[in-house]
Structure formats: structure tokens, C-alpha cells
Write a protein that holds these residues in place. Structure first.
Motif, PDB file in Angstrom:
ATOM      1  N   VAL A  17       0.856  -1.183   0.000  1.00  0.00           N
ATOM      2  CA  VAL A  17       0.000   0.000   0.000  1.00  0.00           C
ATOM      3  C   VAL A  17       0.895   1.238   0.000  1.00  0.00           C
ATOM      4  O   VAL A  17       1.732   1.400   0.891  1.00  0.00           O
ATOM      5  CB  VAL A  17      -0.926   0.029   1.228  1.00  0.00           C
ATOM      6  N   VAL A  18       0.728   2.080  -1.005  1.00  0.00           N
ATOM      7  CA  VAL A  18       1.508   3.321  -1.100  1.00  0.00           C
ATOM      8  C   VAL A  18       0.540   4.489  -0.964  1.00  0.00           C
ATOM      9  O   VAL A  18      -0.325   4.693  -1.816  1.00  0.00           O
ATOM     10  CB  VAL A  18       2.267   3.406  -2.435  1.00  0.00           C
ATOM     11  N   CYS A  63      11.150   3.196  -5.459  1.00  0.00           N
ATOM     12  CA  CYS A  63      10.121   2.800  -6.424  1.00  0.00           C
ATOM     13  C   CYS A  63      10.777   2.499  -7.761  1.00  0.00           C
ATOM     14  O   CYS A  63      11.510   3.338  -8.297  1.00  0.00           O
ATOM     15  CB  CYS A  63       9.089   3.916  -6.590  1.00  0.00           C
ATOM     16  N   ILE A  64      10.521   1.294  -8.277  1.00  0.00           N
ATOM     17  CA  ILE A  64      11.036   0.911  -9.590  1.00  0.00           C
ATOM     18  C   ILE A  64       9.864   0.894 -10.567  1.00  0.00           C
ATOM     19  O   ILE A  64       8.944   0.080 -10.407  1.00  0.00           O
ATOM     20  CB  ILE A  64      11.708  -0.476  -9.563  1.00  0.00           C
ATOM     21  N   PRO A  65       9.842   1.782 -11.567  1.00  0.00           N
ATOM     22  CA  PRO A  65       8.746   1.770 -12.543  1.00  0.00           C
ATOM     23  C   PRO A  65       8.602   0.385 -13.168  1.00  0.00           C
ATOM     24  O   PRO A  65       9.604  -0.261 -13.500  1.00  0.00           O
ATOM     25  CB  PRO A  65       9.185   2.822 -13.584  1.00  0.00           C
ATOM     26  N   VAL A  66       7.370  -0.063 -13.312  1.00  0.00           N
ATOM     27  CA  VAL A  66       7.133  -1.425 -13.788  1.00  0.00           C
ATOM     28  C   VAL A  66       7.747  -1.653 -15.169  1.00  0.00           C
ATOM     29  O   VAL A  66       8.141  -2.783 -15.500  1.00  0.00           O
ATOM     30  CB  VAL A  66       5.614  -1.726 -13.786  1.00  0.00           C
ATOM     31  N   SER A  67       7.883  -0.596 -15.958  1.00  0.00           N
ATOM     32  CA  SER A  67       8.425  -0.729 -17.308  1.00  0.00           C
ATOM     33  C   SER A  67       9.909  -1.057 -17.328  1.00  0.00           C
ATOM     34  O   SER A  67      10.430  -1.527 -18.361  1.00  0.00           O
ATOM     35  CB  SER A  67       8.182   0.565 -18.105  1.00  0.00           C
ATOM     36  N   VAL A 107       4.706   7.486  -8.399  1.00  0.00           N
ATOM     37  CA  VAL A 107       4.485   6.064  -8.156  1.00  0.00           C
ATOM     38  C   VAL A 107       3.175   5.671  -8.829  1.00  0.00           C
ATOM     39  O   VAL A 107       2.120   6.221  -8.513  1.00  0.00           O
ATOM     40  CB  VAL A 107       4.411   5.739  -6.647  1.00  0.00           C
ATOM     41  N   CYS A 108       3.255   4.731  -9.747  1.00  0.00           N
ATOM     42  CA  CYS A 108       2.070   4.265 -10.468  1.00  0.00           C
ATOM     43  C   CYS A 108       1.624   2.906  -9.935  1.00  0.00           C
ATOM     44  O   CYS A 108       2.445   2.134  -9.429  1.00  0.00           O
ATOM     45  CB  CYS A 108       2.360   4.151 -11.961  1.00  0.00           C
ATOM     46  N   VAL A 147       0.469   8.536  -8.077  1.00  0.00           N
ATOM     47  CA  VAL A 147       0.577   9.419  -6.921  1.00  0.00           C
ATOM     48  C   VAL A 147       2.024   9.885  -6.798  1.00  0.00           C
ATOM     49  O   VAL A 147       2.901   9.438  -7.532  1.00  0.00           O
ATOM     50  CB  VAL A 147       0.137   8.711  -5.619  1.00  0.00           C
ATOM     51  N   GLY A 148       2.255  10.797  -5.857  1.00  0.00           N
ATOM     52  CA  GLY A 148       3.605  11.286  -5.619  1.00  0.00           C
ATOM     53  C   GLY A 148       4.048  11.002  -4.202  1.00  0.00           C
ATOM     54  O   GLY A 148       3.298  11.229  -3.254  1.00  0.00           O
TER      55      GLY A 148
END
Length: 222
Positions: free
Chosen positions: A79-80, A172-176, A157-158, A150-151
Motif C-alpha cells: 500500500v503506497v 520505487c522501480i517503474p514497472v516498465s 508512483v504508479c 501518486v507522488g
């Protein structure tokens, strides 16, 4: 917003990395992923899982709810919460921690504060925040959306992004770029381990670092 699910095996590999190596790997790609000021409430806990995002706003004249979103969070997710770094009220406490623990939620990251830390520490729930304060968020803030970008500490953070947090902080590591970042982070840890071995073998730290290209490990490739 639907979360793109990552392979379990990939997430398990990230559990063996520390956040320092991960942020170095992101630096190598020109990505800022470190969530400044976010620290563990319970010593020795660690978080690794995909983000379920929650956004809070101040209440208006009609008071909204602090949210029952936990019912929708999948086991293994993190949860973020974007509470805009607010320190005057909390959005997480003992009830949330106990329910999240029961549901198998991996942990929580809050851009803001939490309370009821006695219970949180008793159940050893992994939560990472910017501080602790007892004032409730009820009638002060309300959830206006879940699973939207969100930030947190100025980092986007997506939903579905990979969150890793340990004693060094949270990232946070972007899923891409999850797979590429894993590959780079593992190579960085390998090089750093090799440097220590070289020094133990009799060379100086300077010599070992030059030999292994240490000073450019995290430098972005142009």
C-alpha cells in the motif's frame, strides 16, 4: 487502473537485493526512484511488492472517509499512500496494520505519518513513513482516489510499480524497467563483492576500484 502483474520469481529476486544497489541501477538509467525521508517504523522489517496506490486530500465542508480500501488490496502488494507529507494527521494505525497483516499485504509506505506504533511493532507489520504522530486523519483528510499515479517525496508512483524498502529507505522501480533494473543491480552487487575480494587479495582499494570500474558503476550511459 489495472495493475500489470509481475512474475513471482522476479519479485523474489528483488527480495535478495538491497535498496542501495537498486537506486544505483536506476541512476544508471537516469531514473530517480529513492523516496526521501521514508523510514522503517519497525526495525529489521523489509517490503517488496507491487504498489496499490491511495491518494488523500484535505476534507471540505462535507467530510469524506479515510477509506476502506484495504478490502481491495491483494496479498503481496504494498500500500503506497500519498498524504502529501502531512505531519498534522495520520492515515494509518493499529486497525489497518492488523487487518493488513491478516490479509498478507506485504507492507505500507506513507508519505506522511502513522500512529499506534506499539501495536504495529507488536505484530511486526512492515510500515515505512516520514514519522509518527497520534492525531487522527478522520475529518481532516479523505481518500479521493485509489490506484492512480501518486507522488511520494517528489517521485511518481504508479499502480503496479515495484516498491522495495529496507533499513536504508524505500525505492520505487517503474514497472516498465523492472527487469532491466534487476539485471543492472545484480551486476553492481557482483562488482562490489569482487572489489572486496581483490582488496583481501592484497591490492589497495584504489587499485581494486579502478580495476572494476567502480566510479562509473551507476553513471548513466549516454
Amino acid at each position: 487502473m489495472e495493475i500489470k502483474r509481475l512474475p513471482v520469481e522476479l519479485i523474489e529476486e528483488y527480495k535478495r537485493l538491497d535498496t542501495s544497489s537498486i537506486t544505483d541501477a536506476l541512476d544508471k538509467q537516469g531514473i530517480d526512484g529513492g523516496l526521501l525521508g521514508i523510514k522503517a517504523v519497525v526495525d529489521g522489517t523489509r517490503v517488496c511488492g507491487q504498489a496499490f496506490t491511495v491518494h488523500y486530500v484535505p476534507c471540505g465542508t462535507v467530510k469524506g472517509t479515510v477509506g476502506d480500501f484495504l478490502d481491495d488490496v491483494a496479498a503481496g502488494d504494498v500500500v503506497v499512500i500519498d498524504n502529501s507529507g502531512r505531519e498534522y494527521c495520520t492515515v494509518w494505525g493499529d486497525i489497518m496494520s492488523q487487518v493488513a497483516k491478516q490479509k498478507g499485504i506485504a507492507g505500507t509506505v506513507v508519505d506522511g505519518v502513522c500512529r499506534d506504533v506499539k501495536t504495529i511493532r507488536e505484530v511486526e507489520y512492515p510500515i515505512f513513513t516520514k514519522g509518527i504522530y497520534m492525531m487522527t486523519g478522520k475529518d481532516r483528510v479523505e481518500v479521493d482516489a485509489v490506484n492512480i499515479p501518486v507522488g511520494v517525496s517528489g517521485v511518481k508512483v504508479c499502480p503496479g510499480d515495484l516498491i522495495v524498502a529496507d533499513e536504508n529507505g524505500a525505492v520505487c522501480i517503474p514497472v516498465s524497467v523492472v527487469e532491466k533494473t534487476l539485471e543492472i543491480a545484480k551486476s553492481i552487487e557482483e562488482v562490489e563483492g569482487r572489489i572486496v575480494s581483490i582488496v583481501k587479495g592484497g591490492k589497495t582499494l584504489k587499485e581494486a576500484r579502478v580495476e572494476m570500474g567502480y566510479h562509473k558503476l551507476q553513471t548513466k550511459v549516454k
